[in-house]
Design a protein around this motif. Structure first.
Motif, PDB file in Angstrom:
ATOM      1  N   ARG A  31       0.838  -1.217   0.000  1.00  0.00           N
ATOM      2  CA  ARG A  31       0.000   0.000   0.000  1.00  0.00           C
ATOM      3  C   ARG A  31       0.863   1.252   0.000  1.00  0.00           C
ATOM      4  O   ARG A  31       0.587   2.220  -0.699  1.00  0.00           O
ATOM      5  CB  ARG A  31      -0.924   0.002   1.215  1.00  0.00           C
ATOM      6  N   GLU A  32       1.945   1.231   0.786  1.00  0.00           N
ATOM      7  CA  GLU A  32       2.823   2.397   0.845  1.00  0.00           C
ATOM      8  C   GLU A  32       3.518   2.631  -0.487  1.00  0.00           C
ATOM      9  O   GLU A  32       3.616   3.764  -0.966  1.00  0.00           O
ATOM     10  CB  GLU A  32       3.865   2.199   1.944  1.00  0.00           C
ATOM     11  N   LEU A  33       3.984   1.566  -1.119  1.00  0.00           N
ATOM     12  CA  LEU A  33       4.696   1.704  -2.385  1.00  0.00           C
ATOM     13  C   LEU A  33       3.776   2.128  -3.517  1.00  0.00           C
ATOM     14  O   LEU A  33       4.192   2.849  -4.419  1.00  0.00           O
ATOM     15  CB  LEU A  33       5.402   0.395  -2.740  1.00  0.00           C
ATOM     16  N   HIS A  34       2.530   1.694  -3.477  1.00  0.00           N
ATOM     17  CA  HIS A  34       1.579   2.045  -4.529  1.00  0.00           C
ATOM     18  C   HIS A  34       0.878   3.365  -4.255  1.00  0.00           C
ATOM     19  O   HIS A  34       0.158   3.870  -5.106  1.00  0.00           O
ATOM     20  CB  HIS A  34       0.543   0.934  -4.712  1.00  0.00           C
ATOM     21  N   GLY A  35       1.063   3.922  -3.075  1.00  0.00           N
ATOM     22  CA  GLY A  35       0.477   5.207  -2.761  1.00  0.00           C
ATOM     23  C   GLY A  35      -0.997   5.159  -2.448  1.00  0.00           C
ATOM     24  O   GLY A  35      -1.682   6.163  -2.564  1.00  0.00           O
ATOM     25  N   GLU A  36      -1.508   4.017  -2.071  1.00  0.00           N
ATOM     26  CA  GLU A  36      -2.926   3.900  -1.751  1.00  0.00           C
ATOM     27  C   GLU A  36      -3.199   4.488  -0.369  1.00  0.00           C
ATOM     28  O   GLU A  36      -2.410   4.339   0.540  1.00  0.00           O
ATOM     29  CB  GLU A  36      -3.351   2.432  -1.778  1.00  0.00           C
ATOM     30  N   GLN A  37      -4.321   5.154  -0.240  1.00  0.00           N
ATOM     31  CA  GLN A  37      -4.748   5.711   1.039  1.00  0.00           C
ATOM     32  C   GLN A  37      -5.880   4.865   1.579  1.00  0.00           C
ATOM     33  O   GLN A  37      -6.825   4.552   0.859  1.00  0.00           O
ATOM     34  CB  GLN A  37      -5.232   7.157   0.875  1.00  0.00           C
ATOM     35  N   ASP A  38      -5.814   4.487   2.855  1.00  0.00           N
ATOM     36  CA  ASP A  38      -6.868   3.692   3.458  1.00  0.00           C
ATOM     37  C   ASP A  38      -7.731   4.535   4.394  1.00  0.00           C
ATOM     38  O   ASP A  38      -8.328   4.034   5.321  1.00  0.00           O
ATOM     39  CB  ASP A  38      -6.297   2.489   4.203  1.00  0.00           C
ATOM     40  N   GLY A  39      -7.787   5.826   4.163  1.00  0.00           N
ATOM     41  CA  GLY A  39      -8.621   6.703   4.963  1.00  0.00           C
ATOM     42  C   GLY A  39      -7.881   7.322   6.145  1.00  0.00           C
ATOM     43  O   GLY A  39      -8.375   8.235   6.778  1.00  0.00           O
ATOM     44  N   ALA A  40      -6.715   6.840   6.451  1.00  0.00           N
ATOM     45  CA  ALA A  40      -5.945   7.393   7.570  1.00  0.00           C
ATOM     46  C   ALA A  40      -5.156   8.600   7.079  1.00  0.00           C
ATOM     47  O   ALA A  40      -4.816   8.712   5.908  1.00  0.00           O
ATOM     48  CB  ALA A  40      -4.998   6.340   8.118  1.00  0.00           C
ATOM     49  N   GLU A  41      -4.857   9.493   8.021  1.00  0.00           N
ATOM     50  CA  GLU A  41      -4.076  10.658   7.622  1.00  0.00           C
ATOM     51  C   GLU A  41      -2.620  10.274   7.454  1.00  0.00           C
ATOM     52  O   GLU A  41      -2.162   9.256   7.947  1.00  0.00           O
ATOM     53  CB  GLU A  41      -4.235  11.789   8.627  1.00  0.00           C
ATOM     54  N   SER A  42      -1.887  11.100   6.739  1.00  0.00           N
ATOM     55  CA  SER A  42      -0.504  10.780   6.440  1.00  0.00           C
ATOM     56  C   SER A  42       0.353  10.843   7.700  1.00  0.00           C
ATOM     57  O   SER A  42       0.014  11.523   8.659  1.00  0.00           O
ATOM     58  CB  SER A  42       0.030  11.751   5.378  1.00  0.00           C
TER      59      SER A  42
END
Length: 61
Positions: A31-42
């Protein structure tokens, strides 16, 4: 000369990485490498403020 302590520390770290078992969350890594956001803030707090822009504005005046 003087490299003994630094080399010893590098050896210690290398052994630790080699022999210690790691619990890797490959899903989170993907998820981090693909840049996906799971609704959590950065991790940096979520604001889009560029910390260096303050310095750039000050230098232009």
């Amino acid at each position: 000369m003087g490299r003994g302590r630094a080399k010893a520390k590098q050896t210690k770290v290398a052994r630790d990485l080699k022999y210690r078992t790691h619990e890797t969350d490959f899903g989170a890594l993907a998820r981090e490498l693909h840049g996906e956001q799971d609704g959590a803030e950065s991790p940096d707090g979520g604001d889009d403020h560029d910390e260096w822009s303050d310095y750039a504005e000050r230098d232009r005046t």
